[in-house]
Design a protein around this motif. Structure first.
Motif, PDB file in Angstrom:
ATOM      1  N   LEU A  20     -19.688  -9.410 -78.103  1.00  0.00           N
ATOM      2  CA  LEU A  20     -18.830 -10.182 -77.198  1.00  0.00           C
ATOM      3  C   LEU A  20     -17.623  -9.373 -76.755  1.00  0.00           C
ATOM      4  CD1 LEU A  20     -18.956 -13.707 -78.887  1.00  0.00           C
ATOM      5  CD2 LEU A  20     -20.055 -12.983 -76.759  1.00  0.00           C
ATOM      6  N   ASP A  21     -17.050  -8.590 -77.666  1.00  0.00           N
ATOM      7  CA  ASP A  21     -15.923  -7.729 -77.297  1.00  0.00           C
ATOM      8  C   ASP A  21     -16.349  -6.712 -76.243  1.00  0.00           C
ATOM      9  OD1 ASP A  21     -14.271  -9.052 -79.077  1.00  0.00           O
ATOM     10  OD2 ASP A  21     -14.398  -7.497 -80.636  1.00  0.00           O
ATOM     11  N   GLN A  22     -17.556  -6.173 -76.396  1.00  0.00           N
ATOM     12  CA  GLN A  22     -18.054  -5.208 -75.418  1.00  0.00           C
ATOM     13  C   GLN A  22     -18.261  -5.878 -74.062  1.00  0.00           C
ATOM     14  OE1 GLN A  22     -18.442  -1.796 -75.794  1.00  0.00           O
ATOM     15  NE2 GLN A  22     -18.639  -1.948 -73.586  1.00  0.00           N
ATOM     16  N   TYR A  23     -18.797  -7.103 -74.065  1.00  0.00           N
ATOM     17  CA  TYR A  23     -18.952  -7.842 -72.811  1.00  0.00           C
ATOM     18  C   TYR A  23     -17.595  -8.066 -72.148  1.00  0.00           C
ATOM     19  CZ  TYR A  23     -23.888  -9.078 -73.597  1.00  0.00           C
ATOM     20  OH  TYR A  23     -25.247  -9.044 -73.771  1.00  0.00           O
ATOM     21  N   GLU A  24     -16.621  -8.453 -72.926  1.00  0.00           N
ATOM     22  CA  GLU A  24     -15.273  -8.678 -72.385  1.00  0.00           C
ATOM     23  C   GLU A  24     -14.731  -7.400 -71.751  1.00  0.00           C
ATOM     24  OE1 GLU A  24     -13.416 -11.454 -72.018  1.00  0.00           O
ATOM     25  OE2 GLU A  24     -15.133 -12.588 -72.764  1.00  0.00           O
ATOM     26  N   GLN A  25     -14.916  -6.280 -72.426  1.00  0.00           N
ATOM     27  CA  GLN A  25     -14.451  -4.998 -71.901  1.00  0.00           C
ATOM     28  C   GLN A  25     -15.193  -4.648 -70.616  1.00  0.00           C
ATOM     29  OE1 GLN A  25     -14.719  -1.787 -74.703  1.00  0.00           O
ATOM     30  NE2 GLN A  25     -13.970  -0.264 -73.264  1.00  0.00           N
ATOM     31  N   ASP A  26     -16.503  -4.871 -70.610  1.00  0.00           N
ATOM     32  CA  ASP A  26     -17.299  -4.592 -69.409  1.00  0.00           C
ATOM     33  C   ASP A  26     -16.848  -5.461 -68.238  1.00  0.00           C
ATOM     34  OD1 ASP A  26     -18.731  -2.742 -70.902  1.00  0.00           O
ATOM     35  OD2 ASP A  26     -20.472  -4.061 -71.179  1.00  0.00           O
TER      36      ASP A  26
END
Length: 67
Positions: free
Chosen positions: A10-16
């Motif tokens: 989820l953190d990676q999605y937020e960053q993306d």
């Protein structure tokens, strides 16, 4: 999938998402439009690849078999 893995994903999605919006200079509508266009291109590519695979499978199938 563990909770830690879920959070990392989820953190990676937020960053993306942040990067996509930034690339569109903060224009959320532009970011959604860009994602929709990319999705459409990917769907077309998937359809072409599927057609190739189906064609190859039909060519590789021995002739004269019932199944």
């Amino acid at each position: 999938m563990s909770r830690a893995e879920d959070n990392k994903l989820l953190d990676q999605y937020e960053q993306d998402v942040d990067e996509i919006v930034a690339a569109c200079r903060g224009d959320l509508r532009g970011a959604v439009r860009a994602l929709m266009l990319i999705n459409e291109q990917l769907e077309q590519k998937l359809q072409r690849l599927s057609a190739v695979l189906i064609e190859r499978a039909q060519q590789d199938r021995p002739h004269g078999l019932l199944h």
